[in-house]
Design a protein around this motif. Structure first.
Motif, PDB file in Angstrom:
ATOM      1  N   LYS A 407       0.833  -1.204   0.000  1.00  0.00           N
ATOM      2  CA  LYS A 407       0.000   0.000   0.000  1.00  0.00           C
ATOM      3  C   LYS A 407       0.868   1.254   0.000  1.00  0.00           C
ATOM      4  CE  LYS A 407      -3.573   2.215   2.899  1.00  0.00           C
ATOM      5  NZ  LYS A 407      -4.403   2.034   4.131  1.00  0.00           N
ATOM      6  N   GLY A 408       1.903   1.265   0.850  1.00  0.00           N
ATOM      7  CA  GLY A 408       2.781   2.419   0.909  1.00  0.00           C
ATOM      8  C   GLY A 408       3.589   2.606  -0.352  1.00  0.00           C
ATOM      9  N   ALA A 409       3.970   1.502  -0.993  1.00  0.00           N
ATOM     10  CA  ALA A 409       4.813   1.586  -2.183  1.00  0.00           C
ATOM     11  C   ALA A 409       4.033   1.962  -3.436  1.00  0.00           C
ATOM     12  CB  ALA A 409       5.526   0.250  -2.401  1.00  0.00           C
ATOM     13  N   THR A 410       2.740   1.603  -3.484  1.00  0.00           N
ATOM     14  CA  THR A 410       1.980   1.791  -4.725  1.00  0.00           C
ATOM     15  C   THR A 410       0.787   2.717  -4.590  1.00  0.00           C
ATOM     16  OG1 THR A 410       0.487  -0.072  -4.294  1.00  0.00           O
ATOM     17  CG2 THR A 410       2.584  -0.578  -5.389  1.00  0.00           C
ATOM     18  N   ARG A 411       0.368   3.034  -3.350  1.00  0.00           N
ATOM     19  CA  ARG A 411      -0.842   3.802  -3.039  1.00  0.00           C
ATOM     20  C   ARG A 411      -2.106   2.970  -3.208  1.00  0.00           C
ATOM     21  NH1 ARG A 411      -0.749   8.834  -1.771  1.00  0.00           N
ATOM     22  NH2 ARG A 411      -2.952   9.062  -2.289  1.00  0.00           N
ATOM     23  N   ALA A 412      -1.988   1.686  -3.492  1.00  0.00           N
ATOM     24  CA  ALA A 412      -3.186   0.838  -3.555  1.00  0.00           C
ATOM     25  C   ALA A 412      -3.879   0.837  -2.197  1.00  0.00           C
ATOM     26  CB  ALA A 412      -2.796  -0.587  -3.940  1.00  0.00           C
TER      27      ALA A 412
END
Length: 472
Positions: A407-412
């Motif tokens: 989530k933090g790496a992709t904003r998913a």
């Protein structure tokens, strides 16, 4: 902006069947009860009521829900509608709230909390699933039953679960042509796993009635088939065709449509129990993180009960009885009116029978394990932030191999839905074997208005200050 505070014996979060059942039983047992729900009307999705003009013309939809809501109000339950629960402190003794219309902050203090936050539909990603006109079966059902509005003229209905049958009938009743009804699994094929249905004749008759009604309109269920891709109009403003085929196979047909409904059952809404620190377990059938509860919904956190679909999807009948069982336990804990032993015994027996039916449903309609892992890299999984399956996979390869770090790496999962639609997909793509299967639950559980955020102090908690108790 002044903060509004409500102090009660029991706070019930969620005004659906389970929450209403618990609240009514608790209030009739002499306790002070508040039901908190962000919707404008109590009833949840199952007992949702039609707008007044439509109800006047067509009658009440599921009138038993209207009766239940009226009984809850008549019993003196404080009904805090339009109220979002987004956080908590003091263990579970204080719930932070926000008025969804005005952003006015508030809090509910209680000696016990009953979480009845229900479930949401499990979406399935595939090429074209973000096109206009691609919706969940529940949305199509809402339009057909609440507003008598067809979601389209030619519709493909697909996914898995017994819910597809009533949705198909509701669509037909408003003039929709269901050109294909695709069931991913094989629940209606005679086999040993299906013989357990004989122990539940009422549910068996219900399913048979749906199948016969659909057959009368020329609709048959294709078992072991799925949607492979959706295609839009030249301008991309509407879905126009669907590629379908057998599970594990290639495209067999392309069907022209103007709407597509796809859903793979329901996912329990467990963000609040997880925020409160309730112990969870990974459900082997669905892969969801479920709170560990006893027969009365009691969790590992003292004073917190989880009931209804939030404790595991089992249907409306199970939700109603789970709410009662939790209420019986809380009444005993807080000195409410005693519950006759025969009533406890009957409720426990009913709950066990419904749990057996839920287990049978899980066997007949298993969640496809490849729902996310078989996706092509270019397929979007998080529609809010436009994150593709390939982006999540590449993040996992770089070491971001659990849902929260992905989530933090992709904003998913950072969009308006806060991962409620894509969380299971991201977890399947990024999660390590045996690792976390859900995004970490943090405050605020959902986006809150600026007016609510402005009332927070430097620690992220509500400022102390003048309060006023408000009954909805």
């Amino acid at each position: 902006m002044a903060e509004h505070e409500t102090a009660v014996d029991v706070a019930v979060v969620g005004g659906g069947p389970a929450g209403l059942s618990a609240a009514l039983t608790l209030a009739e047992g002499g306790l002070r009860v508040a039901v908190v729900d962000e919707a404008g009307e109590l009833g949840g999705q199952y007992f949702k009521r039609r707008a007044e003009p439509i109800a006047a013309a067509l009658g009440d939809f599921r009138p038993e829900g209207t009766v239940l809501v009226r009984r809850v109000r008549d019993a003196g339950v404080r009904c805090l509608t339009h109220t979002l629960v987004w956080g908590a402190s003091d263990g579970a003794g204080t719930l932070f709230t926000s008025d969804v219309r005005t952003g006015a902050p508030g809090r509910v203090t209680a000696r016990r909390v009953v979480v009845a936050t229900g479930a949401i539909e499990r979406a399935g990603a595939f090429p074209g699933w973000s096109l206009p006109g691609v919706v969940t079966p529940g949305f199509a059902m809402h339009l057909a039953t609440m507003d008598r509005t067809p979601v389209g003229r030619r519709v493909v209905l697909a996914g898995t679960g017994s819910f597809l049958l009533p949705v198909a009938r509701a669509l037909i009743e408003v003039g929709v042509r269901v050109v294909e009804l695709l069931e991913y699994n094989h629940p209606y094929r005679p086999r040993p796993a299906a013989l357990g249905a004989l122990r539940h004749p009422a549910r068996l008759r219900e399913a048979a009635g749906y199948l016969l009604a659909l057959a009368g309109h020329g609709v048959r269920v294709r078992q072991g088939w799925r949607v492979l891709a959706a295609h839009g109009t030249p301008g991309g403003d509407r879905v126009r065709a669907v590629d379908i085929g057998p599970v594990g196979g290639r495209v067999a047909r392309r069907v022209e449509v103007d709407a597509l409904c796809v859903g793979f059952g329901f996912r329990p809404s467990t963000e609040l129990p997880r925020l409160l620190g309730c112990l969870t377990r990974t459900d082997p059938a669905s892969g969801e993180e479920l709170p560990v509860v006893d027969r009365a919904g009691a969790t590992s956190v003292p004073g917190v009960h989880v009931v209804g679909e939030a404790a595991g999807v089992a249907g409306v009948h199970a939700a109603l009885i789970r709410g009662k069982l939790a209420a019986y336990r809380v009444l005993g804990d807080l000195g409410g009116a005693p519950v006759p032993a025969r009533r406890l015994t009957a409720a426990g027996r009913r709950a066990r029978a419904l749990d057996r039916f839920a287990a049978l449903s899980e066997r007949l309609y298993p969640v496809p394990p490849e729902l996310a892992t078989s996706l092509a890299d270019e397929t979007p999984v998080c529609r809010c932030e436009g994150v593709t399956a390939g982006e999540v996979r590449r993040a996992a390869e770089r070491g971001w191999n659990d849902p929260q770090s992905a989530k933090g790496a992709t904003r998913a999962g950072m969009g308006p839905c806060q991962g409620r639609e894509c969380g299971h997909l991201v977890a399947a793509l990024a999660g390590r074997a045996g690792g976390a299967r859900a995004f970490t639950a943090r405050m605020p559980l959902r986006p809150i208005p600026v007016a609510t955020a402005a009332a927070l102090d430097d620690t992220g908690r509500l400022d102390a200050g003048p309060t006023a108790e408000e009954d909805a």
